[in-house]
Design a protein around this motif. Structure first.
Motif, PDB file in Angstrom:
ATOM      1  N   ILE A  85       0.931  -1.125  -0.116  1.00  0.00           N
ATOM      2  CA  ILE A  85      -0.119   0.056   0.088  1.00  0.00           C
ATOM      3  C   ILE A  85       0.779   1.262  -0.009  1.00  0.00           C
ATOM      4  CG2 ILE A  85      -1.557   1.426   1.507  1.00  0.00           C
ATOM      5  CD1 ILE A  85      -2.840  -1.500   2.408  1.00  0.00           C
ATOM      6  N   GLY A  86       1.951   1.321   0.852  1.00  0.00           N
ATOM      7  CA  GLY A  86       2.891   2.297   1.196  1.00  0.00           C
ATOM      8  C   GLY A  86       3.498   2.692  -0.422  1.00  0.00           C
ATOM      9  N   ARG A  89       1.279   4.138  -2.818  1.00  0.00           N
ATOM     10  CA  ARG A  89       1.203   5.438  -2.688  1.00  0.00           C
ATOM     11  C   ARG A  89       2.246   6.371  -3.090  1.00  0.00           C
ATOM     12  NH1 ARG A  89      -2.672   7.003   2.253  1.00  0.00           N
ATOM     13  NH2 ARG A  89      -4.238   5.754   1.730  1.00  0.00           N
ATOM     14  N   GLN A  90       3.418   6.029  -2.739  1.00  0.00           N
ATOM     15  CA  GLN A  90       4.641   6.795  -3.363  1.00  0.00           C
ATOM     16  C   GLN A  90       4.673   6.811  -4.860  1.00  0.00           C
ATOM     17  OE1 GLN A  90       7.525   5.209   0.206  1.00  0.00           O
ATOM     18  NE2 GLN A  90       8.297   4.867  -1.654  1.00  0.00           N
ATOM     19  N   ARG A  92       2.425   7.088  -6.759  1.00  0.00           N
ATOM     20  CA  ARG A  92       1.491   8.073  -7.327  1.00  0.00           C
ATOM     21  C   ARG A  92       1.950   9.444  -6.694  1.00  0.00           C
ATOM     22  NH1 ARG A  92      -2.781   4.398  -5.380  1.00  0.00           N
ATOM     23  NH2 ARG A  92      -3.104   5.636  -3.687  1.00  0.00           N
ATOM     24  N   GLU A  94       1.881  10.410  -3.499  1.00  0.00           N
ATOM     25  CA  GLU A  94       1.569  10.749  -2.267  1.00  0.00           C
ATOM     26  C   GLU A  94       2.532  10.344  -1.074  1.00  0.00           C
ATOM     27  OE1 GLU A  94      -2.185   9.048  -1.758  1.00  0.00           O
ATOM     28  OE2 GLU A  94      -2.967   9.138  -3.847  1.00  0.00           O
ATOM     29  N   ILE A  96       3.358   8.648   2.760  1.00  0.00           N
ATOM     30  CA  ILE A  96       2.861   7.382   3.436  1.00  0.00           C
ATOM     31  C   ILE A  96       2.510   7.924   4.837  1.00  0.00           C
ATOM     32  CG2 ILE A  96       3.707   5.272   4.465  1.00  0.00           C
ATOM     33  CD1 ILE A  96       5.854   5.225   2.368  1.00  0.00           C
TER      34      ILE A  96
END
Length: 118
Positions: A85-86, A89-90, A92, A94, A96
């Protein structure tokens, strides 16, 4: 056979050390982001741990602790999910969530503690 089991245990410990070491570098000196090295360490620890969970090379009379193995496997799956998940997100762009980042380190240390103490 026992020597081979010890070698696999050593590889398992190296995987844990890579995961926790890469996390600690980011936690205490980096940007608090997940790195490819963390995923590699988790993969090494996971594969070696699954090989260790197989009932081979045990001394006579020794039994497997399936509750311990199951607990460590569940924690490993949670760590893998959090890393996945992290990392997504990275990619994209975003950040963490701090709770996710710190939970990876806490769960990794917990998994090592279970291995050593239980």
């Amino acid at each position: 056979m026992e020597t081979l089991r010890h070698i696999v245990l050593f590889v398992h410990l190296i995987g844990f050390a890579v995961l926790f070491g890469a996390w600690a570098v980011q936690a205490f000196g980096g940007k608090r982001e997940f790195t490819r090295l963390m995923s590699i360490g988790m993969s090494i620890a996971a594969v070696a741990g699954l090989v260790l969970a197989a009932p081979w090379g045990l001394p006579d009379g020794a039994e497997m602790n399936y509750a311990k193995i199951g607990t460590k496997l569940v924690i490993l799956l949670v760590i893998g999910a959090l890393l996945g998940i992290g990392t997504a997100r990275q990619k994209r762009g975003e950040k963490i969530a701090p709770a996710v980042f710190w939970l990876v380190g806490i769960l990794t240390a917990t998994n090592a503690g279970i291995a050593a103490i239980w």
